[in-house]
Design an enzyme around this catalytic site. Structure first.
Site, PDB file in Angstrom:
ATOM      1  N   CYS A   1      37.189  -2.605  36.390  1.00  8.21           N
ATOM      2  CA  CYS A   1      37.121  -1.309  35.698  1.00  8.21           C
ATOM      3  C   CYS A   1      38.404  -0.982  34.926  1.00  8.21           C
ATOM      4  CB  CYS A   1      36.794  -0.197  36.683  1.00  8.21           C
ATOM      5  SG  CYS A   1      35.096  -0.257  37.270  1.00  8.21           S
TER       6      CYS A   1
ATOM      7  N   HIS B   1      33.697   5.046  31.609  1.00  4.49           N
ATOM      8  CA  HIS B   1      34.157   6.432  31.705  1.00  4.49           C
ATOM      9  C   HIS B   1      35.149   6.692  30.567  1.00  4.49           C
ATOM     10  CE1 HIS B   1      36.647   9.754  33.212  1.00  4.49           C
ATOM     11  NE2 HIS B   1      35.563  10.122  33.870  1.00  4.49           N
TER      12      HIS B   1
ATOM     13  N   VAL C   1      38.127   7.663  30.279  1.00  4.52           N
ATOM     14  CA  VAL C   1      39.525   7.210  30.367  1.00  4.52           C
ATOM     15  C   VAL C   1      39.652   5.684  30.303  1.00  4.52           C
ATOM     16  CG1 VAL C   1      40.373   9.208  31.653  1.00  4.52           C
ATOM     17  CG2 VAL C   1      39.633   7.164  32.912  1.00  4.52           C
ATOM     18  N   LYS C   2      38.538   4.973  30.360  1.00  9.43           N
ATOM     19  CA  LYS C   2      38.601   3.506  30.351  1.00  9.43           C
ATOM     20  C   LYS C   2      38.706   2.987  28.905  1.00  9.43           C
ATOM     21  CE  LYS C   2      38.471   3.781  34.748  1.00  9.43           C
ATOM     22  NZ  LYS C   2      37.373   3.690  35.689  1.00  9.43           N
ATOM     23  N   HIS C   3      38.712   1.648  28.734  1.00 10.58           N
ATOM     24  CA  HIS C   3      39.007   1.091  27.404  1.00 10.58           C
ATOM     25  C   HIS C   3      38.004   1.485  26.339  1.00 10.58           C
ATOM     26  CE1 HIS C   3      41.434  -1.422  30.020  1.00 10.58           C
ATOM     27  NE2 HIS C   3      42.192  -1.627  28.973  1.00 10.58           N
TER      28      HIS C   3
END
Ligand code: PLP
Length: 398
Positions: free
Chosen positions: A173, A197, A199-201
């Protein structure tokens, strides 16, 4: 394109400080992303349609494996992974102590027992020697977490898994786009899990995916996300039949075409965003070299880091709480990733875990701080963070 969130936060949160709020992570949405979503809204398929398959193929291809199974979150992906490898009551799964709770929770969902292994102090990656010590006749799998975006020692973990006939699952993740010894995260374990999500890449709002080269596991994962039913709506439509059979107990973990269209559009920008994250990390590394009380985590030379997070360790005599509060007061969204999982109330109560179980994770946790890291940061933001951090640590000696 203008950035509505940035304007809004600058206006509301940043006003009293005179400087805009810098979150530790956030999404980047462009006109192309919006157009891709609108196109799906005007099409025949809002869910279980062609965009799901296209997104699955695109992610799987980007990491060099055959199958991708899209689900509603990274957590659902972990849950599906545990089901696919047959985790059940009595089974133990080794997980690192320092990770997001979902890495361990997925084992509990299927009735298994998470067993916590300690991490290396300099990288916060699971320590293979500690993994070996936790293996028992009940151990069925290891979940490796590529903390902050740096791949674990997969050669060593694969060797341990093979020697003890364990499944190796990667919680990737933090690590979409990362590489270990020239191989992509996603191709290094039996199953690898990603989260989309914000905030992810890359983001789909909420979303996740499991990638694998193993066709039998892929088939089980497809069923699991659709109630355990052996065909989906579109397949039945194409075959002109109404009949379906539920063969396992599954869930509704289907990701919609609306979300997958966003994912496809976002994925095109991943290489550029990874390069930006790596550039920001180099800026932080250089600027922090002069700050004696602050040490970035070690980056092993044999890998390509994906920098989901940029984590530093503060000196032992520096009061982290005071630094945290001072940075937040200056509108800088520092964070702490994570309280070790075995110290959460739920795990203490249910599994009687206690301080002392994973001493390296516990001790290092008290000194870590995540600095803002996302593709939307500019060089000036990094300078502001580093200068504020320098001032904060200078005033927080004990
Ligand atoms: C984000 C994350 C998850 C969960 O992903 P969601 O999409 O938020 O459910 C799991 N493990 C790790 C390490 C994560 O960072």
């Amino acid at each position: 394109m203008s950035d509505p969130l940035r304007k809004e936060s600058a206006g509301i949160i940043g006003e009293k400080m005179g400087q805009h709020y810098i979150p530790y992570g956030r999404q980047l949405i462009g006109a192309d992303d919006i157009a891709a979503v609108v196109e799906v809204l005007q099409s025949a398929w809002l869910t279980t349609g062609p965009k799901v398959t296209d997104f699955e193929k695109a992610v799987a291809e980007s990491v060099g494996v055959r199958h991708g199974i899209a689900v509603t979150s990274g957590t659902a992906a972990l849950h599906a992974a545990m089901s696919a490898i047959g985790i059940g009551p009595g089974d133990e799964v080794i997980v690192p102590a320092l990770t997001f709770v979902a890495t361990a929770n997925c084992v509990v969902y299927e009735g298994g027992t998470p067993v916590f292994a300690d991490v290396h102090a300099d990288t916060l990656l699971i320590d293979p020697d500690q993994v070996r010590k936790k293996i028992t006749p009940r151990t069925k799998a290891i979940i490796a977490v590529d903390y902050a975006g740096q791949p674990c020692d997969y050669d060593c973990l694969s060797e341990i898994a093979a020697a003890h006939k364990l499944f190796l699952v990667a919680d990737g993740c933090h690590a979409l786009g990362a590489e270990y010894r020239g191989r992509k995260v996603g191709s290094l374990a039996d199953l690898t899990v990603f989260s989309f999500h914000p905030v992810k890449h890359i983001t789909t709002g909420e979303g996740g995916m499991i990638v694998t080269d193993k066709s039998d596991l892929a088939e089980r994962l497809c069923r699991f996300r659709n109630h355990g039913i052996s065909s989906d709506h579109r397949q039945r439509e194409n075959q002109g039949t109404w009949f379906y059979e539920m063969v396992d107990l599954g869930f509704n973990y289907r990701l919609s075409d609306i979300q997958c269209a966003l994912g496809i559009s976002q994925l095109k920008k991943l290489p550029e965003w990874l390069a930006r994250r790596r550039g920001l990390a180099r800026l932080y590394d250089a600027a922090l070299a002069d700050v004696r009380e602050v040490a970035p985590l070690t980056h092993n030379g044999d890998n390509q880091h994906a920098y989901h997070l940029y984590v530093v360790r503060l000196a032992e005599q520096t009061d982290r709480e005071q630094v945290f509060r001072e940075m937040r007061r200056k509108n800088i969204g520092v964070n702490v990733h994570y309280l070790p999982v075995h110290l959460h109330a739920y795990y203490r109560n249910r599994y009687k875990t206690a301080p002392g179980l994973c001493p390296v994770a516990e001790k290092t946790y008290e000194r870590i701080l995540s600095l803002p890291m996302h593709a939307g940061l500019c060089d000036e933001d990094v300078r502001r963070v580093v200068s504020a951090l320098g001032e904060a640590v200078a005033g927080a000696g004990r």
